[in-house]
Design an enzyme around this catalytic site. Sequence first.
Site, PDB file in Angstrom:
ATOM      1  CG  ASP A  37      -2.177   0.837   1.002  1.00 48.86           C
ATOM      2  OD1 ASP A  37      -3.239   0.244   0.706  1.00 48.86           O
ATOM      3  OD2 ASP A  37      -2.104   2.076   1.102  1.00 48.86           O
ATOM      4  CB  VAL A  63       0.613   0.822  -7.940  1.00 53.22           C
ATOM      5  CG1 VAL A  63       0.383  -0.162  -6.817  1.00 53.22           C
ATOM      6  CG2 VAL A  63      -0.532   1.830  -8.058  1.00 53.22           C
ATOM      7  CB  SER A 142     -14.642  -0.012 -12.056  1.00 51.41           C
ATOM      8  OG  SER A 142     -15.872   0.638 -11.788  1.00 51.41           O
ATOM      9  CE1 TYR A 155     -11.951   4.160 -10.082  1.00 55.80           C
ATOM     10  CE2 TYR A 155     -14.078   3.674 -11.087  1.00 55.80           C
ATOM     11  CZ  TYR A 155     -13.092   3.373 -10.163  1.00 55.80           C
ATOM     12  OH  TYR A 155     -13.252   2.291  -9.333  1.00 55.80           O
ATOM     13  CE  LYS A 159     -10.824   0.762 -11.410  1.00 60.47           C
ATOM     14  NZ  LYS A 159      -9.772  -0.061 -10.780  1.00 60.47           N
TER      15      LYS A 159
HETATM   16  P1  NAI Z   1     -10.274   2.055  -0.937  1.00 56.57           P
HETATM   17  O1  NAI Z   1     -10.133   3.525  -1.157  1.00 56.57           O
HETATM   18  O2  NAI Z   1     -11.067   1.584   0.204  1.00 56.57           O
HETATM   19  O3  NAI Z   1      -8.819   1.384  -0.864  1.00 56.57           O
HETATM   20  C1  NAI Z   1      -7.829   1.682  -1.801  1.00 56.57           C
HETATM   21  C2  NAI Z   1      -6.469   1.393  -1.214  1.00 56.57           C
HETATM   22  O4  NAI Z   1      -5.495   1.705  -2.222  1.00 56.57           O
HETATM   23  C3  NAI Z   1      -6.118   2.250   0.013  1.00 56.57           C
HETATM   24  O5  NAI Z   1      -5.577   1.435   1.026  1.00 56.57           O
HETATM   25  C4  NAI Z   1      -5.077   3.240  -0.523  1.00 56.57           C
HETATM   26  O6  NAI Z   1      -4.133   3.649   0.443  1.00 56.57           O
HETATM   27  C5  NAI Z   1      -4.432   2.426  -1.622  1.00 56.57           C
HETATM   28  N1  NAI Z   1      -3.789   3.250  -2.652  1.00 56.57           N
HETATM   29  C6  NAI Z   1      -4.242   4.390  -3.206  1.00 56.57           C
HETATM   30  N2  NAI Z   1      -3.357   4.862  -4.108  1.00 56.57           N
HETATM   31  C7  NAI Z   1      -2.309   3.995  -4.115  1.00 56.57           C
HETATM   32  C8  NAI Z   1      -1.089   3.947  -4.818  1.00 56.57           C
HETATM   33  N3  NAI Z   1      -0.738   4.893  -5.700  1.00 56.57           N
HETATM   34  N4  NAI Z   1      -0.256   2.898  -4.586  1.00 56.57           N
HETATM   35  C9  NAI Z   1      -0.582   1.960  -3.691  1.00 56.57           C
HETATM   36  N5  NAI Z   1      -1.720   1.963  -2.979  1.00 56.57           N
HETATM   37  C10 NAI Z   1      -2.578   2.973  -3.191  1.00 56.57           C
HETATM   38  O7  NAI Z   1     -10.846   1.489  -2.318  1.00 56.57           O
HETATM   39  P2  NAI Z   1     -11.684   0.150  -2.626  1.00 56.57           P
HETATM   40  O8  NAI Z   1     -13.101   0.525  -2.739  1.00 56.57           O
HETATM   41  O9  NAI Z   1     -11.283  -0.944  -1.745  1.00 56.57           O
HETATM   42  O10 NAI Z   1     -11.188  -0.122  -4.125  1.00 56.57           O
HETATM   43  C11 NAI Z   1     -10.254  -1.124  -4.471  1.00 56.57           C
HETATM   44  C12 NAI Z   1     -10.258  -1.295  -5.981  1.00 56.57           C
HETATM   45  O11 NAI Z   1     -11.562  -1.666  -6.425  1.00 56.57           O
HETATM   46  C13 NAI Z   1      -9.902  -0.013  -6.747  1.00 56.57           C
HETATM   47  O12 NAI Z   1      -9.136  -0.346  -7.891  1.00 56.57           O
HETATM   48  C14 NAI Z   1     -11.263   0.520  -7.153  1.00 56.57           C
HETATM   49  O13 NAI Z   1     -11.180   1.359  -8.275  1.00 56.57           O
HETATM   50  C15 NAI Z   1     -11.994  -0.769  -7.439  1.00 56.57           C
HETATM   51  N6  NAI Z   1     -13.443  -0.674  -7.425  1.00 56.57           N
HETATM   52  C16 NAI Z   1     -14.130  -0.319  -6.279  1.00 56.57           C
HETATM   53  C17 NAI Z   1     -15.513  -0.254  -6.304  1.00 56.57           C
HETATM   54  C18 NAI Z   1     -16.299   0.107  -5.094  1.00 56.57           C
HETATM   55  O14 NAI Z   1     -17.538   0.219  -5.233  1.00 56.57           O
HETATM   56  N7  NAI Z   1     -15.700   0.295  -3.920  1.00 56.57           N
HETATM   57  C19 NAI Z   1     -16.264  -0.533  -7.521  1.00 56.57           C
HETATM   58  C20 NAI Z   1     -15.457  -0.890  -8.645  1.00 56.57           C
HETATM   59  C21 NAI Z   1     -14.090  -0.965  -8.580  1.00 56.57           C
END
Ligand code: NAI
Length: 247
Positions: A37, A63, A142, A155, A159
């Site tokens: 992370d 990343v 997504s 976004y 995606k």
């Molecule tokens: P979240 O915001 O809860 O968690 C994202 C994590 O990624 C955090 O721990 C953050 O610190 C980390 N992060 C952010 N930028 C970073 C970077 N440059 N390098 C390394 N780590 C980084 O998000 P969530 O909801 O868990 O999303 C996870 C994945 O699922 C993402 O790719 C998101 O786009 C995708 N997604 C989420 C949906 C939702 O409804 N929550 C729907 C569709 C896709």
Amino acid sequence: MALLEGRTAAITGSAQGIGYSIAQALAAERANIVIADINEDAAKEAAAGLGIGERAIGVGANVAEGADIDNLIGATTEAFGSLDVFVNNAGITRDATMRKMTEDMFDAVIGVHLRGTWLGTRAASQAMRAQDSGGSIINISSISGKVGLLGQTNYSAAKAGIVGLTKAAAKEVGFADVRVNSVMPGLIRTPMTESMREDIKEARLKEIALGRMGESAEIAQAVLFLASDMSSYITGAVIEVTGGRHM
Ligand code: NAI
């Protein structure tokens, strides 16, 4: 035997949300886990929180930076001797209509999602090919990339790009038994969606056949399937986990 006994999985952006649920699901099937992370302290805390002792480590990695990805792969193989599963999950949103979206907002989202997934897929597939024992790479897309969502030109583009990247990479590395697939979540309850406006959430719920938001653990189950040998003949695929939205 557990599905991932003796294998090692690295998951980006896994200190919380969907990524952490993926870590939990793979850990339950006995994989060694690398929580990566951008927030290093949170990554280490999350790794300890899995409760599997030395089978989990936390690593700080942005990343969007190639050097961080290389360091992550190095830390993984140093700790556990191999890399068998790599999940490109890290994500951010910078929503705005195009009238208000700045170039920085566009670049930030493309940088983390598209460039980050490309860097992760490239480095992980090279490590897996060098090991000569195959592997599984899973890229989190997504529904926004399939249908385009208002205020998400950055976004949605990133995606959708992840889907094309996944298929092209699958063709490149399939000969080495490295599989590359994508999971496309719909509306999932995580910190990312907590701040969503209630009226928008209500409108989106009406589009979902199952009539509810999904849980992170339900995304994790699809990732577990793709990570394991249960999906040994699946590559270049996109699994939609949306509760039946925009079918
Ligand atoms: P979240 O915001 O809860 O968690 C994202 C994590 O990624 C955090 O721990 C953050 O610190 C980390 N992060 C952010 N930028 C970073 C970077 N440059 N390098 C390394 N780590 C980084 O998000 P969530 O909801 O868990 O999303 C996870 C994945 O699922 C993402 O790719 C998101 O786009 C995708 N997604 C989420 C949906 C939702 O409804 N929550 C729907 C569709 C896709």
